[in-house]
Write an enzyme that holds these catalytic residues in place. Structure first.
Site, PDB file in Angstrom:
ATOM      1  N   GLU A 282     -11.781 -26.153  -6.303  1.00 43.92           N
ATOM      2  CA  GLU A 282     -12.365 -25.765  -7.601  1.00 43.92           C
ATOM      3  C   GLU A 282     -13.860 -25.525  -7.456  1.00 43.92           C
ATOM      4  O   GLU A 282     -14.658 -25.923  -8.301  1.00 43.92           O
ATOM      5  CB  GLU A 282     -12.096 -26.862  -8.642  1.00 43.92           C
ATOM      6  CG  GLU A 282     -10.621 -27.187  -8.801  1.00 43.92           C
ATOM      7  CD  GLU A 282     -10.316 -28.207  -9.894  1.00 43.92           C
ATOM      8  OE1 GLU A 282     -11.215 -28.544 -10.670  1.00 43.92           O
ATOM      9  OE2 GLU A 282      -9.159 -28.662  -9.952  1.00 43.92           O
TER      10      GLU A 282
ATOM     11  N   GLU B  75      -6.681 -36.159  -9.698  1.00 44.08           N
ATOM     12  CA  GLU B  75      -7.716 -37.093 -10.173  1.00 44.08           C
ATOM     13  C   GLU B  75      -7.200 -38.502 -10.462  1.00 44.08           C
ATOM     14  O   GLU B  75      -7.542 -39.090 -11.490  1.00 44.08           O
ATOM     15  CB  GLU B  75      -8.400 -36.527 -11.418  1.00 44.08           C
ATOM     16  CG  GLU B  75      -8.983 -35.142 -11.197  1.00 44.08           C
ATOM     17  CD  GLU B  75      -9.774 -34.618 -12.387  1.00 44.08           C
ATOM     18  OE1 GLU B  75      -9.664 -35.188 -13.485  1.00 44.08           O
ATOM     19  OE2 GLU B  75     -10.491 -33.626 -12.200  1.00 44.08           O
TER      20      GLU B  75
END
Ligand code: XIL
Length: 421
Positions: free
Chosen positions: A320, A214
């Site tokens: 995810e 991220e």
């Protein structure tokens, strides 16, 4: 065929004529499912799940009794051939303190032992991230830059803190870090020690690492998110992290992992970042696309995202996956990770099960279409009860480990695709 072995999906030779008649499952499993995801997609990609400490140790968890955990374990073994630790390898958990006794390996070791003893493909998550990282990592003797006060530092609440939301639970109680900072050299040395120690410990066992998580900015024109990693080290913190991980395990597949890559603007930032790393010959080996979605994301959007990401020439791992069946609550480009976990409250659509099944069918059609690129598809949890977005009921199994209509829809996509091969 291949039962119980962790043969890499890429090495599995497809037998022409083996499809169409193939039975995915012989017996009815613990979950009541009559098929398994890992078998249905065996010749295309790994199908995995994030698992937590309760599952790897068999102990009761925060929200699960020991009996429920036993069912979760059976379901994980029955359905998945790949696992990743939901939290146990994040910096705050595996390396909570500075100094010689700073590492806590017990939970991460339990995860690795669970995966190995069940012949599963192991993914490590995550080495360098702005969240779930203790403050000591960034602390030093350099005064923070002019203008960093408590009020501006609160802007970091999205990036370097764990606050009062779900991150605040379980001993992650850190606030925004506004104190004196480490130098670039100190922080690089801490990063190097961390990566060498953690990757080195599981060398040869963990096959894939989320090296940087991220790092992309959500809105605006900046490619990289404002974080202490970026501010203290500079933009090459990413290249350095990959370099250290490659030194520690030259065989490991090193992944860059991020969310909202279905959003064109964010995806373009990803492409900019990865191209630049490739030009610098940084050892980045795979794209991780988190895919925290909601029911409005279907085939077209995923097809477009995969088509564009595939131009980078790297394998794509869906890392995810979950699909919020509540209205709202998608991880938008503006939403930070912590608010995301709570925006799933309420608003469950009446025909949630049907919409979820349609969304999942579309997504898996896109994964199958792009099977040359898509090598791993990981769900972020085995079932709705242990999902971080539990209120959105985002997974294929309900809290009683029973398959939902979305499960049947995903299996049906596999059967359809296998029949035409
Ligand atoms: C989440 C976990 O699921 C939660 O248990 C934890 O409280 C917060 O983190 N992106 C990631 C994952 O890369 O590590 C996050 O996992 C979800 C979003």
């Amino acid at each position: 065929m291949l039962s119980g072995t962790a043969t890499p999906a890429s090495e599995i030779t497809r037998k022409v004529g083996d499809f169409g008649t193939q039975e995915f499952v012989a017996k009815r499993g613990e979950s009541g499912a009559t098929a398994s995801l890992k078998d249905a997609f065996r010749d295309r990609f790994y199908v995995g799940t994030a698992i937590n400490r309760a599952i790897t140790t068999g102990a009761g968890g925060l929200r699960r009794s020991p009996e429920q955990v036993a069912k979760d374990i059976a379901q994980v073994k029955e359905q998945f051939n790949q696992v990743v630790a939901e939290n146990e390898m994040k910096w705050a958990l595996i390396h909570p303190r500075a100094g010689a006794n700073g590492y806590d390996f017990a939970s991460a070791d339990a995860f690795v032992n669970f995966g190995l003893s069940n012949n599963m493909y192991l993914v490590g998550h995550t080495l360098v991230w702005h969240a779930q990282t203790p403050q000591w990592v960034f602390a030093g003797t350099n005064p923070p830059p002019a203008g960093v006060t408590n009020s501006t530092a609160r802007a970091f609440a999205n990036t370097n803190t764990f606050g009062t939301n779900r991150f605040g639970r379980g001993g992650f109680g850190f606030g925004p870090y506004t104190g004196p900072r480490a130098s670039r050299e100190e922080l690089l040395e801490r990063m190097r020690d961390h990566i060498h120690t953690v990757v080195g410990r599981y060398k040869g066992k963990i096959k894939v690492w989320d090296v940087v998580n991220e790092a992309l900015a959500d809105g605006g024109t900046n490619v990289l998110r404002k974080s202490l990693w970026l501010e203290i080290i500079g933009p090459d913190f990413i290249a350095k992290a990959f370099q250290y991980a490659h030194e520690a395990d030259p065989e490991a597949i090193l992944r860059y992992n991020d969310y909202s890559l279905e959003n064109p603007a964010k995806r373009h930032k990803l492409i900019t970042l990865i191209r630049s790393l490739q030009e610098q010959k940084v050892p980045v080996h795979a794209i991780g696309s988190q895919a925290h979605l909601n029911v409005s994301t279907g085939y077209e959007e995923m097809d477009q995202a995969l088509t564009e990401m595939a131009t980078l020439g790297l394998p794509i791992h869906i890392t995810e996956l979950d699909v919020n069946s509540a209205q709202g609550g998608q991880r938008t480009t503006g939403a930070d990770i912590s608010s995301n976990a709570t925006t799933t409250q309420g608003g469950l659509v009446s025909d949630a099960d049907r919409k979820l099944a349609e969304a999942y069918a579309g997504l898996f059609r896109a994964f199958i279409k792009h099977e040359k690129s898509v090598k791993v598809v990981t769900f972020w949890g085995p079932n709705d009860a242990n999902s971080w977005r539990a209120n959105g009921k985002p997974l294929l199994f309900d809290g009683n480990n029973q398959p939902k209509p979305a499960f049947a829809a995903v299996i049906a996509e596999a059967k359809k695709a296998n029949a035409v091969k």
